[in-house]
Scaffold this active site. Structure first.
Site, mmCIF file in Angstrom:
data_model
loop_
_atom_site.group_PDB
_atom_site.id
_atom_site.type_symbol
_atom_site.label_atom_id
_atom_site.label_comp_id
_atom_site.label_asym_id
_atom_site.label_seq_id
_atom_site.Cartn_x
_atom_site.Cartn_y
_atom_site.Cartn_z
ATOM 1 N N GLU A 54 0.823 -1.208 0.000
ATOM 2 C CA GLU A 54 0.000 0.000 0.000
ATOM 3 C C GLU A 54 0.857 1.258 0.000
ATOM 4 O O GLU A 54 0.492 2.267 -0.605
ATOM 5 C CB GLU A 54 -0.953 0.001 1.198
ATOM 6 N N TYR A 137 -5.195 7.137 5.047
ATOM 7 C CA TYR A 137 -5.332 6.109 4.011
ATOM 8 C C TYR A 137 -4.574 4.831 4.373
ATOM 9 O O TYR A 137 -5.140 3.734 4.341
ATOM 10 C CB TYR A 137 -4.850 6.609 2.646
ATOM 11 N N ASP A 155 -8.475 6.633 -1.177
ATOM 12 C CA ASP A 155 -7.438 7.167 -2.063
ATOM 13 C C ASP A 155 -8.119 7.886 -3.232
ATOM 14 O O ASP A 155 -9.333 8.112 -3.214
ATOM 15 C CB ASP A 155 -6.516 6.046 -2.556
#
Length: 374
Positions: A54, A137, A155
């Site tokens: 990520e 996030y 996102d």
């Protein structure tokens, strides 16, 4: 109609009624489970590997990330391995991926996780949020994908999808709008598995609900999309224009000695491209531009950097542009020789090709080395 035929007909009617009455999140998750791309980080539930993926995926394309993901985990298979590494090792593995603050933050956070949480990423989102580099996030992605906790991971893809689904005309660059969209995601997440729902939103945005040419006719949740129903999908999301990039011209000195070693230097430990290596260069003003124009007429020109190194330039070999998020660099690469360096002040040195191979270089200088280095 015999008894078996009646039962079969009843089953079909029940299935049709079920699919007709499915909610947005149910349809989306069912679509994801059948259609999502097979990506390496989707084959694991390891919080560490999910965190690495990520972080790498932020502002970077999937196809670019995949080889870096494998190389990074081969070098640092656990949080403890990453924590024990030297920063230069981490930056070298990251070399070329860009946005190097992500790599430095990973390294710092790995040390925090090792020291405070016994080498395991904390389960509590509030604790995750305390770690270096963990914004809303990243926290949401790790908490939902690794731990299946109902935490939004919003996102750019998710912002776009939810702006269209909810027909939200608020500017997505504003913090207030992001909070609003996080609220939309959180509300839908109540009736499904968070680990699937968050990834499904991201996947829909990456493959179907595209920025300029959304594939609305192929969208599995078309009937739930208020923007599509009202014919305004292409108008969303609302996003204020980013400021134009600041433009700078740099004269880069490609200097080698009689042993074919190249002069390199390390950047400061703060600011743009912190702690990475580079070729020496100076910011070009009007005076330097005029001097460079004279190179065709003169045999050579001398320039001194802020670090006290004097370079004698004979010609400009290469000119190209490199884009950062907020800055555009025009790089004029000059063939040069080191005349002298002030004792005790210079941060540069001559390095062999083998030594250069081991150092983490900023992308524009890596391009120069790969282009002209022989």
């Amino acid at each position: 109609m015999n008894e078996n035929a009646k039962k079969t007909s009843m089953i079909f009617r029940q299935e049709e009624e079920f699919f007709v009455n499915e909610s947005f999140e149910q349809v989306l998750c069912r679509w994801y489970e059948s259609n999502h791309r097979k990506l390496p980080w989707r084959e694991t539930s390891d919080p560490y590997k999910i965190w690495i993926s990520e972080t790498m995926l932020q502002q970077t394309r999937v196809e670019t990330v995949i080889p870096y993901y494998f190389r990074f985990l081969e070098q640092f298979p656990t949080v403890q391995d990453l924590a024990k590494a030297d920063e230069q090792q981490v930056l070298k593995i990251w070399e070329g991926l860009g946005y190097y603050s992500r790599a430095r933050n990973l390294h710092v956070a790995a040390k925090e996780i090792t020291e405070k949480y016994c080498g395991k990423l904390p389960y509590d989102p509030k604790e995750l949020l305390k770690l270096k580099g963990f914004g809303p996030y990243t926290t949401g992605a790790v908490a939902s994908i690794a731990y299946n906790l109902p935490v939004p991971a919003v996102d750019g893809n998710v912002m776009r999808v939810m702006s269209r689904i909810e027909k939200c005309f608020s500017d997505i660059t504003r913090a207030k709008t992001k909070k609003e969209i996080e609220g939309f995601v959180r509300a839908h997440m109540k009736n499904c598995a968070p680990c699937i729902f968050n990834q499904a939103l991201m996947e829909l945005g990456a493959t179907v609900c595209l920025p300029k040419n959304p594939k609305c006719l192929d969208c599995p949740v078309q009937k739930f999309c208020q923007a599509y129903q009202d014919g305004c999908a292409l108008d969303l999301p609302i996003k204020s224009k980013a400021k134009a990039r600041k433009k700078e011209t740099h004269l880069v000195f490609y200097a080698r000695d009689h042993e074919k070693r190249t002069w390199v230097q390390k950047r400061p430990n703060t600011g743009l491209l912190a702690n990475l290596y580079e070729l020496p260069h100076i910011l070009v003003g009007s005076q330097e531009k005029e001097a460079c124009r004279r190179l065709k007429e003169d045999m050579f020109l001398d320039f001194q950097t802020e670090d006290g190194v004097v370079f004698r330039v004979s010609e400009v070999m290469l000119t190209f542009t490199h884009l950062f998020t907020h800055i555009e660099w025009e790089l004029m690469v000059a063939d040069a020789k080191v005349l002298h360096a002030l004792a005790g002040k210079s941060i540069g040195e001559f390095c062999t090709p083998a030594e250069i191979e081991k150092l983490p270089f900023a992308a524009p200088f890596l391009k120069i080395i790969n282009t002209v280095f022989v």
